[in-house]
Design a protein around this motif. Structure first.
Motif, PDB file in Angstrom:
ATOM      1  N   GLU A  20     -16.308 -32.302   4.517  1.00 42.97           N
ATOM      2  CA  GLU A  20     -17.491 -32.139   5.447  1.00 42.97           C
ATOM      3  C   GLU A  20     -18.456 -33.160   4.978  1.00 42.97           C
ATOM      4  OE1 GLU A  20     -19.437 -31.534   8.736  1.00 42.97           O
ATOM      5  OE2 GLU A  20     -17.386 -30.658   8.458  1.00 42.97           O
ATOM      6  N   ALA A  21     -18.753 -32.967   3.664  1.00 45.28           N
ATOM      7  CA  ALA A  21     -19.914 -33.814   2.871  1.00 45.28           C
ATOM      8  C   ALA A  21     -19.488 -35.346   3.303  1.00 45.28           C
ATOM      9  CB  ALA A  21     -20.217 -33.332   1.657  1.00 45.28           C
ATOM     10  N   ALA A  22     -18.438 -35.609   3.067  1.00 50.35           N
ATOM     11  CA  ALA A  22     -18.102 -37.089   3.302  1.00 50.35           C
ATOM     12  C   ALA A  22     -18.064 -37.525   4.572  1.00 50.35           C
ATOM     13  CB  ALA A  22     -16.621 -37.285   2.457  1.00 50.35           C
ATOM     14  N   LEU A  23     -18.075 -36.676   5.713  1.00 54.02           N
ATOM     15  CA  LEU A  23     -17.999 -37.112   7.066  1.00 54.02           C
ATOM     16  C   LEU A  23     -19.534 -37.439   7.305  1.00 54.02           C
ATOM     17  CD1 LEU A  23     -15.581 -34.589   8.440  1.00 54.02           C
ATOM     18  CD2 LEU A  23     -15.207 -37.106   8.392  1.00 54.02           C
ATOM     19  N   GLY A  24     -19.763 -38.469   8.434  1.00 56.07           N
ATOM     20  CA  GLY A  24     -20.915 -38.568   8.911  1.00 56.07           C
ATOM     21  C   GLY A  24     -21.588 -39.871   8.249  1.00 56.07           C
ATOM     22  N   HIS A  25     -20.865 -40.693   7.472  1.00 57.74           N
ATOM     23  CA  HIS A  25     -21.471 -41.845   6.891  1.00 57.74           C
ATOM     24  C   HIS A  25     -20.767 -43.136   7.449  1.00 57.74           C
ATOM     25  CE1 HIS A  25     -23.592 -39.388   3.810  1.00 57.74           C
ATOM     26  NE2 HIS A  25     -22.647 -38.729   3.591  1.00 57.74           N
TER      27      HIS A  25
END
Length: 248
Positions: free
Chosen positions: A125-130
């Motif tokens: 989840e932390a890696a998504l959105g970039h």
């Protein structure tokens, strides 16, 4: 065409893995539209252990170096080099700023265990959105631990799923059927062909550390031939990992 568009079930992307600028440049010059990095190769080049979160800086440096080759680059970041989702997010954001189009995030740990599912879900989840393609890798086959299908389904919020070590076509087909995500497998000499993997719906086939290990075999074979000695086989991952420094 985007990196995501290259993942076509039944017509898989063949993704070669580079370990330095020279290997990446050679692959780019031969028309491969996308190139991955291999954590084993990067670690070995720098005299560090693989899978031990020891090559964060070297991985970023390689991504920056190959940025101008005119091909899409996806980066093996092991487990994100941290168990802290915020630190993983910062790393992926930095790689995205360098033009990286994807990352691999593995749940295997150096001690032979798997990262807890809930923690790896937060890491993904932390890696998504970039703006990068997040390929969630599960090491259930390599570590002979955990339930593969459970992990594949749990990582369903990623952009793709990767199960290295999976070689049986029926098992590969079962994984493909278990998830709507594009499935990535690792090519293994003597294993299923690209055509066979395409038939069961695989969307991406990586070479992992194979090209790096084959390059070592080629160099050693050239040298031994000068002494009329036979060529050795391609060294295994374990053989290369065994000659690298121990994790600190």
């Amino acid at each position: 065409m985007t990196f995501r568009d290259l993942h076509r079930p039944g017509d898989p992307l063949l993704l070669p893995n580079a370990w330095d600028y020279g290997s990446a440049a050679l692959l780019a010059a031969h028309g491969f539209p996308a190139i991955g990095t291999t954590s084993l190769g990067v670690a070995a080049v720098h005299g560090k252990p693989d899978g031990a979160a020891a090559t964060r800086a070297e991985t970023i440096e390689l991504a920056e170096t190959v940025n101008g080759l005119g091909v899409m680059v996806t980066v093996d970041i092991e487990g994100g080099f941290s168990d802290d989702p915020a630190q993983v997010s910062d790393l992926v954001a930095a790689l995205a700023a360098l033009g990286v189009v994807g990352v691999n995030l593995e749940d295997g740990r150096p001690d032979g265990t798997l990262r807890p599912i809930e923690l790896h879900q937060r890491i993904i989840e932390a890696a998504l959105g970039h703006g990068v393609f997040v390929n969630a890798r599960t090491d259930t086959y390599w570590l002979k631990a955990g339930d593969t299908l459970e992990r594949v389904r749990a990582y369903g919020h990623a952009d793709g799923v990767f199960v290295p070590g999976l070689a049986d076509l029926a098992e590969i087909a079962e994984v493909v059927a278990s998830t709507p995500l594009p499935v990535n497998v690792l090519y293994q000499p003597g294993g299923p062909t690209l055509a066979q993997l395409a038939e069961v719906g695989v969307a991406r086939v990586s070479t992992g550390s194979l090209l790096y290990r084959a390059s070592l075999q080629g160099a050693l074979s050239t040298l031994l031939a000068l002494q009329s000695r036979p060529a050795p086989p391609v060294p295994s991952y374990a053989e290369i990992a065994a000659i690298l420094p121990e994790p600190r």
